[in-house]
Design an enzyme around this catalytic site. Structure first.
Site, mmCIF file in Angstrom:
data_model
loop_
_atom_site.group_PDB
_atom_site.id
_atom_site.type_symbol
_atom_site.label_atom_id
_atom_site.label_comp_id
_atom_site.label_asym_id
_atom_site.label_seq_id
_atom_site.Cartn_x
_atom_site.Cartn_y
_atom_site.Cartn_z
ATOM 1 C CB SER A 180 -1.133 0.016 1.188
ATOM 2 O OG SER A 180 -2.037 0.937 1.107
ATOM 3 C CG ASP B 61 -6.423 -3.110 -3.559
ATOM 4 O OD1 ASP B 61 -7.254 -2.520 -3.139
ATOM 5 O OD2 ASP B 61 -4.926 -3.070 -3.534
ATOM 6 C CG HIS C 167 -4.757 -3.294 0.142
ATOM 7 N ND1 HIS C 167 -4.327 -2.427 -1.076
ATOM 8 C CD2 HIS C 167 -4.306 -2.531 0.905
ATOM 9 C CE1 HIS C 167 -4.046 -1.345 -0.661
ATOM 10 N NE2 HIS C 167 -3.927 -1.383 0.530
#
Lengths: 502, 502
Positions: B186, B437, B462
């Site tokens: 991320s 995601d 994710h």
């Protein structure tokens, strides 16, 4: 003003950040000797007509890397533009000079190469002034007041300035797809190379001339700089080298002599009586170091007006003097070539010179991130010295109230194993160096990959390739510039090919 | 504390910087709902025995990019080390997780992949906490007091922290030649990729999982994030998508109703009566967005404990309810899966949740450099919205006293034409993304070169590849991780080959 402080342990022979290898406790700050260089530039018709530049000011942000309330303060950064050769719609590139530690006008005038090649490339020329130099003062007259203002002077902020300015400029002139090539000499060359490393999305290539990016930490041997200066003189004449090497002891002897100051003042034809014998030493030192740096193959006027191959000329003076004359008087005669080639000086001001090119910010930079330790070896023509980081740091702390960060440059930009790193990561860079230039020893001297190229000339000096072409240029210099043009053309061709495909 | 301000125009669904696409004037700040996630982690025997980490603190410099007197202030940056698999003398690498916007312990525990592969590589594991998160507070309890302290929280300072820490660590453990590979998920993945870009001399490669580095300026369509969330639900069940899409109007209708608040409180089984109907909207919104993000193929506990493929499970709940039931009640039932999969909650706290993972610094980052404009299109299952930069900037100014710099990230790190830039400049990067995601839409989804590789899985979510392997992992996930291991091995082999040659 920080620049007038005499408490520094280092003599910053300002331009190009020479740190003299003398014992810290014996030194003081000196600055550029008084000269009419800049005014003579403006009076130079040739330069004037050849390099018409429009002056602009960009509202630049004070601190790119924090978001404190005061970080967004705006200052006006000077940049110069020449668009007379630009053919935007025809794919003409933007050539940007990443300004270094002085007035941008001075670097522009001394980077005639960009003007010479602009017509061939249909290029727009942009010269951006480095923050805290020239007119680009974030706090006006208070910019050099203390570390609270000077703290914003460093290379990362300068690179970010260039990135922001270039992006904005391209947007304003609707030329987002025009390729940008950055150029720089000396510290400006380091900035150009680092800019390509850190902002490859903004510059498609970098031409870094005489950029000693490996002169940090312990990458380059500490004595290499002064060994190289000495080598230049030794190559010109062994006697010349030995005379200079022997002159320091004679000066030292005078310093303990009762009438030493008067004698030195007389010998050095000073306009006013000297306050310190060390002023004479610094004066000689500066002359030898700068002359080695600008040992150009043609008559030139970068720091001072000088004949072609001035090191050889200095040595001819020394070798031509009678054997019985003192070494010190010979050293003085040789250095007079540097200070008085035009034969206009009746006497010399060895103390309290002016800073005509606005270069004194380098003192700060050398005391914070640009820590380049140097020593003089027994083989150099200078008195042998050691290096004490501790004393250096103490003096910086005393002078500016901040600690140097001696490993920061290599942490931020790399340095160790640079060849291996760049071979895997990086492209489109030219590192040009002339081996007459003592800074070349801290440069990239070997090709790293097909697109990261070292152009080394044995007879070249400090960014000689960036000077305007003259009718007297030797073949190797003409060839070097041709190679640079061909490589840049190759970068542009590749970029344009990619652009068409996508 | 900035984190408790309710004046923000944005709802930062903290983890992973989701900016909800709702009208600014209607929103307020909410934080992570109360949950026992962190304490359950510590109680998790499996994790505990598998991931022994020693806690260290590094004396880090406050401001790497200025030399103001206060820049050199030192704070203590937390990092975790696991050396049980390390074989330094055998050439074992150093795997560094570049911490993102939360407590580093939490990211370490949720990056089991590094632990799983450490034995194979004989690797040292290092997890570095991001400044201003967890225990790494430069000004202690005052760190979030105002822009005067928060101003030092940004990605460039974080990257420089990592560079300085890694270099120092390698020196301290006499492993200067050990290759470093950076990992991040991320925002941490963005940091890993940017670290490889800016510090290639420190990291030989980067594994960036679910890193939306193209989610800035106008590179990625603004509606793509919420379109992708909606797509996940639509793929699970068209009815499910339509029910959620229709639920917002029912909630809006209740908001104008006299007893609306009481009705919503009752429907949502709140522990206390609600102060605003919008709390219910935010609560639903968060459940749908996070569930799409963590639509993992196995049971997992990242934000919340959830079953395998939780989006499908949510839709099964909706599709299983009687036709006559309101859409809002169905949406509530579905989101209860997110908040109460363990069936331990008797009632829900929709307002005033806690920030168990210490993620609220993202509010500041999103208001300064991490400007990621988002909208909801008519096709999304969320109410359509537009984006006003002006309002966004005004609200940030009001909240923190600083202006956002919306173009800074693309100026500093690039973004436009990233493929072309990286093809010519860069190497050794993995961009892994799972198309479940919504952040994948701002990621690098195509191979850029032989050594800059995009690993895209249709069913991935994710940074699913970074999770500990389980016996239920599907083949595509096992395969993806194998590819990553092979690529990393290749980087290391090349590095070691070079090392031997030089």
């Amino acid at each position: 003003m920080a620049s007038s402080s005499s408490s520094s342990s280092y003599i910053f022979l300002i331009l190009l950040f020479i740190i003299l290898c003398v014992e810290p406790s014996q030194t003081k700050s000196i600055y550029l000797p008084r000269n009419n260089f800049q005014s003579s530039l403006l009076a130079n018709k040739h330069e004037k007509t050849k390099m018409p530049l429009k002056v602009h000011y960009f509202p630049q942000i004070l601190d790119h890397f924090t978001f404190l309330p005061k970080s967004s303060k705006v200052f006006y950064q000077k940049y110069l533009i020449n668009d007379q050769y630009w053919n935007k719609d025809g794919g003409g590139p933007i050539f940007v000079y990443t300004g270094n530690e002085g007035n941008i006008d001075w670097f522009a005038v001394n980077t005639g190469f960009m003007f010479d090649i602009a017509p061939k490339f249909n290029a727009l020329l942009v010269f951006i002034e480095h923050r805290f130099y020239g007119d680009s003062m974030p706090f006006g007259n208070n910019s050099y007041k203390s570390a609270k203002t000077l703290g914003y002077l460093n290379s990362q902020q300068a690179l970010a300035d260039y990135a922001v300015l270039i992006r904005s400029l391209k947007q304003n002139i609707s030329s987002e797809s025009s390729p940008v090539v950055v150029f720089g000499g000396s510290y400006g060359g380091m900035l150009a190379a680092w800019f390509r490393l850190k902002y490859p999305h903004i510059a498609i290539g970098a031409v870094a001339s005489s950029a000693p990016i490996l002169h940090f930490d312990k990458i380059t041997p500490r004595s290499s700089f002064y060994d190289a200066v000495s080598q230049d003189f030794k190559e010109a004449s062994l006697n010349c080298y030995e005379v200079i090497k022997g002159s320091w002891a004679e000066l030292d002897a005078l310093s303990t002599h009762e009438d030493g100051l008067i004698e030195v003042s007389k010998l050095f034809r000073t306009c006013k009586g000297l306050h310190s014998v060390y002023s004479a030493r610094d004066w000689l030192w500066e002359a030898f170091v700068y002359t080695a740096m600008v040992n150009y193959p043609t008559e030139a006027n970068f720091m001072m007006p000088l004949p072609a191959y001035p090191v050889e000329e200095m040595c001819k003076i020394i070798d031509g003097l009678p054997k019985g004359a003192s070494r010190l008087s010979k050293a003085f005669a040789a250095s007079s070539l540097y200070y008085n080639y035009t034969q206009t000086e009746k006497c010399f001001n060895l103390e309290g010179g002016t800073d005509a090119h606005g270069l004194h910010g380098w003192d700060w930079q050398a005391c914070t991130e640009m820590v380049m330790p140097m020593t003089c070896s027994n083989e150099s023509m200078f008195p042998p010295t050691s290096y004490s980081y501790k004393e250096f740091a103490q003096d910086c702390k005393k002078r500016y109230g901040v600690e140097p960060r001696p490993h920061w440059i290599t942490t931020e930009y790399g340095g160790y194993r640079i060849e291996q790193v760049l071979k895997k990561f990086g492209s489109n860079m030219i590192f040009s160096n002339g081996m007459q230039d003592p800074w070349s020893r801290g440069g990239v001297l070997k090709n790293i990959s097909a697109s990261i190229v070292a152009l080394v000339t044995q007879k070249g000096a400090h960014h000689v390739d960036f000077r305007s072409e003259t009718k007297n240029d030797p073949d190797w210099l003409i060839m070097q510039r041709k190679q640079e043009v061909a490589i840049i053309q190759n970068w542009l061709d590749e970029y344009n090919k990619d652009l068409k495909q996508n």
